[in-house]
Design a protein around this motif. Structure first.
Motif, PDB file in Angstrom:
ATOM      1  N   PRO A 401       0.823  -1.241   0.000  1.00 42.54           N
ATOM      2  CA  PRO A 401       0.000   0.000   0.000  1.00 42.54           C
ATOM      3  C   PRO A 401       0.839   1.265   0.000  1.00 42.54           C
ATOM      4  CG  PRO A 401      -0.903  -1.600   1.534  1.00 42.54           C
ATOM      5  CD  PRO A 401       0.419  -2.152   1.088  1.00 42.54           C
ATOM      6  N   ILE A 402       2.023   1.229   0.581  1.00 39.24           N
ATOM      7  CA  ILE A 402       2.875   2.435   0.586  1.00 39.24           C
ATOM      8  C   ILE A 402       3.276   2.774  -0.843  1.00 39.24           C
ATOM      9  CG2 ILE A 402       5.084   3.377   1.333  1.00 39.24           C
ATOM     10  CD1 ILE A 402       4.823   1.708   3.869  1.00 39.24           C
ATOM     11  N   ASN A 403       3.679   1.777  -1.614  1.00 41.65           N
ATOM     12  CA  ASN A 403       4.019   2.017  -3.020  1.00 41.65           C
ATOM     13  C   ASN A 403       2.819   2.520  -3.798  1.00 41.65           C
ATOM     14  OD1 ASN A 403       6.762   1.521  -3.229  1.00 41.65           O
ATOM     15  ND2 ASN A 403       6.510  -0.682  -3.507  1.00 41.65           N
ATOM     16  N   ASP A 404       1.646   1.885  -3.527  1.00 39.88           N
ATOM     17  CA  ASP A 404       0.454   2.255  -4.296  1.00 39.88           C
ATOM     18  C   ASP A 404      -0.028   3.654  -3.963  1.00 39.88           C
ATOM     19  OD1 ASP A 404       0.590  -0.226  -5.408  1.00 39.88           O
ATOM     20  OD2 ASP A 404      -0.909  -1.137  -4.086  1.00 39.88           O
ATOM     21  N   LEU A 405      -0.017   4.050  -2.682  1.00 40.63           N
ATOM     22  CA  LEU A 405      -0.562   5.334  -2.252  1.00 40.63           C
ATOM     23  C   LEU A 405       0.450   6.478  -2.348  1.00 40.63           C
ATOM     24  CD1 LEU A 405      -2.601   4.152   0.888  1.00 40.63           C
ATOM     25  CD2 LEU A 405      -3.513   4.778  -1.370  1.00 40.63           C
ATOM     26  N   HIS A 406       1.705   6.194  -2.042  1.00 40.51           N
ATOM     27  CA  HIS A 406       2.706   7.281  -1.949  1.00 40.51           C
ATOM     28  C   HIS A 406       3.798   7.213  -3.032  1.00 40.51           C
ATOM     29  CE1 HIS A 406       1.007   8.383   1.964  1.00 40.51           C
ATOM     30  NE2 HIS A 406       0.993   7.086   2.256  1.00 40.51           N
ATOM     31  N   GLY A 407       3.768   6.187  -3.854  1.00 39.40           N
ATOM     32  CA  GLY A 407       4.739   6.092  -4.939  1.00 39.40           C
ATOM     33  C   GLY A 407       5.986   5.280  -4.560  1.00 39.40           C
ATOM     34  N   HIS A 408       6.705   4.865  -5.601  1.00 39.08           N
ATOM     35  CA  HIS A 408       7.879   4.009  -5.386  1.00 39.08           C
ATOM     36  C   HIS A 408       9.028   4.775  -4.733  1.00 39.08           C
ATOM     37  CE1 HIS A 408       6.524   0.320  -7.337  1.00 39.08           C
ATOM     38  NE2 HIS A 408       5.866   1.118  -8.208  1.00 39.08           N
ATOM     39  N   TYR A 409       9.085   6.091  -4.960  1.00 39.19           N
ATOM     40  CA  TYR A 409      10.163   6.864  -4.322  1.00 39.19           C
ATOM     41  C   TYR A 409      10.059   6.739  -2.810  1.00 39.19           C
ATOM     42  CZ  TYR A 409      13.005  10.805  -2.789  1.00 39.19           C
ATOM     43  OH  TYR A 409      13.939  11.577  -2.149  1.00 39.19           O
TER      44      TYR A 409
END
Length: 525
Positions: A401-409
């Protein structure tokens, strides 16, 4: 007895009474017949040899000859000297009555001549007038072309400054009875070098009457010496101009010679400054154990080629050298010195270390990657004696969810923070690596079961600590499983599979636990 005649015509111009009586010549008021020549009384063999000696040397002393007078043979000794017009003044001594004694002397002379002729080196006998009344066969073979003029007969055997000295009683300026010199002369059209050893010949009263000498051909030795000088010159040019550092070190480690490149590599202004401040070569070795290992290689193999070590510069900074050495050993096999060539490979080593780091470090998180993990595990598996260790497999929860909501950076930042937390939790003997994605491995060495459990719980707690990025708090957890060597496997694949399976057991257990908790909450409503 005195006689004067011309060498070319043979005509006798003057003969005293004693000589005339000996030779059976009638004279009147010291006048003789114009047609009287020395052919009249000298035998052919004596005449030919006598004339040849006079033409060669200009003078002869005590030359033995045979005269035929009234069908009788008379043995005489002739001392004669020729002038520029080939007029000869001669003194004649009748030795017929002492023929037996003379014959004994002649036999001894012949015996000595045969001995000298048997020698392979040129031998000559020279009198004080610089004539060579005797030269052996080796001399004649070596110097076949005799000069035509008497003044230059074998004059190359005496240096110009020695002509005057040869007249002195001791025949040498130092007063010794023997000495040596060198000269060069053309033989068969080629320049040859000779070394002459001379010994003075003396009478009973100590006066010198000549010298005996041996001329040794040293042309080859001279060439070797010149080649050695040329090689030395080339070596010096290489030594002073080489880009590599060159040193000479004694067996006890004292430095005796360094070139400019060596001084520059080590941070010194010049070789003199290096030698003043670095008395022993061990001063530039950062680690004594490296020098000990290197010296063992030299003592065992007599050479050491391409050994890399860390060195200390004058300013205290460190660098890397590649060293090759050749040992010089004495007759007993003891090391005397080392000739050493070094190259500064600091930049090369830094590049290699950077390449190694890139090959073993995970670029996203900065901790070890899968390649480094496999290398570490291989080292543990090959350890003798075997060392027990634990492989802990960690897989992150709630990370997608962190990648999905806030991006891969942001996701990459979170992975980096978690990786550093795991590495920080490790002891110096442990090893942390990112396996890939959101999976991590921690290898624990020499831990008991209780310690393994405690450390695994600590790793999980480190992951669960809140992560705040740009004002946003991110919560991540992890599932962990472990395997033990050698109980769960003896290969990398076996150990990773066992740890992975253990980790999924934990995940399923957690999911079941959470479902049961939710069902219980619904039932209580």
């Amino acid at each position: 007895m005195a006689v004067r005649f011309n060498l070319n015509t043979g005509i006798i111009y003057y003969i005293n009474r004693a000589a005339a009586d000996l030779l059976g010549i009638t004279i009147s008021e010291n006048k003789i017949c114009d047609d009287l020549t020395y052919d009249s009384f000298l035998s052919n063999e004596s005449k030919n040899n006598f004339i040849e000696a006079l033409r060669t040397y200009g003078k002869v002393e005590n030359y033995p000859a045979i005269c035929c007078i009234n069908n009788e043979l008379i043995k005489v000794l002739i001392t004669a000297e020729k002038d520029a017009n080939d007029n000869v003044e001669a003194m004649v001594i009748d030795i017929t009555t002492h023929l037996d004694l003379y014959q004994e002397i002649e036999d001894q002379y012949l015996f000595l001549q045969n001995i000298l002729n048997a020698l392979p080196v040129p031998v000559f006998v020279r009198d004080t007038s610089h004539q060579c009344p005797f030269t052996n066969n080796a001399f004649k073979r070596t110097f076949p072309d005799e000069p035509d003029t008497t003044s230059d007969a074998y004059s190359f055997l005496v240096f110009p400054e020695q002509y005057a000295l040869a007249e002195q009683p001791h025949f040498t300026p130092q007063g010794s009875t023997h000495w040596q010199s060198e000269f060069a002369t053309s033989v068969d059209g080629k320049l040859r070098h000779f070394e002459v050893h001379r010994r003075s010949l003396k009478k009973k009263n100590g006066d010198s009457y000549g010298e005996v000498g041996i001329a040794t051909d040293i042309t080859h030795r001279k060439k070797v010496e010149q080649d050695l000088r040329d090689t030395t010159k080339r070596y010096k040019n290489l030594f002073w101009n080489a880009a590599e550092g060159i040193t000479t070190v004694l067996a006890d480690g004292r430095v005796t010679e360094v070139n400019p490149a060596m001084a520059t590599i080590c941070g010194y202004n010049c070789p003199q400054q290096f030698l003043q401040e670095v008395q022993f070569i061990k001063q530039i070795w950062r680690y004594p154990e490296q020098r000990s290992e290197y010296m063992n290689i030299v003592l065992e193999n007599r050479v050491a080629v391409g050994y890399d070590f860390e060195f200390v510069r004058r300013d205290g900074t460190f660098g890397w050298m590649k060293i090759s050495s050749s040992g010089k050993f004495d007759e007993d096999g003891e090391l005397e010195s080392l000739e050493t060539i070094v190259s500064d490979i600091t930049l090369q080593k830094k590049s290699e270390m950077e390449l190694t780091r890139c090959a073993t470090i995970d670029s996203m998180t900065g901790i070890n990657n899968r390649n480094a993990l496999e290398k570490h595990l291989n080292g543990l598996l090959k350890a003798k004696p075997p060392v027990p260790f634990t492989v802990v497999f960690l897989d992150l929860n709630k990370f997608k969810p962190i990648n999905d909501l806030h991006g891969h950076y942001t996701g990459d930042k979170v992975l980096g923070i978690i990786a550093k937390r795991l590495a920080h939790r490790c002891r110096s003997t442990d090893f942390a690596a990112r396996l890939g994605g959101d999976e991590f491995i921690v290898v624990l060495s020499n831990v008991t079961e209780d310690k393994r459990t405690t450390m695994t719980e600590g790793l999980l707690k480190a992951v669960e600590e809140p992560i705040i990025l740009n004002g946003t708090t991110h919560m991540v957890s992890a599932s962990a499983g472990s395997s033990q060597f050698p109980e769960d496997g003896t290969t990398i694949t076996e150990l990773l599979k066992a740890a992975d399976a253990s980790m999924y057991d934990m995940k399923r257990s957690n999911k079941t636990s959470k479902i049961n908790e939710q069902l219980e909450l619904l039932a209580n409503r």
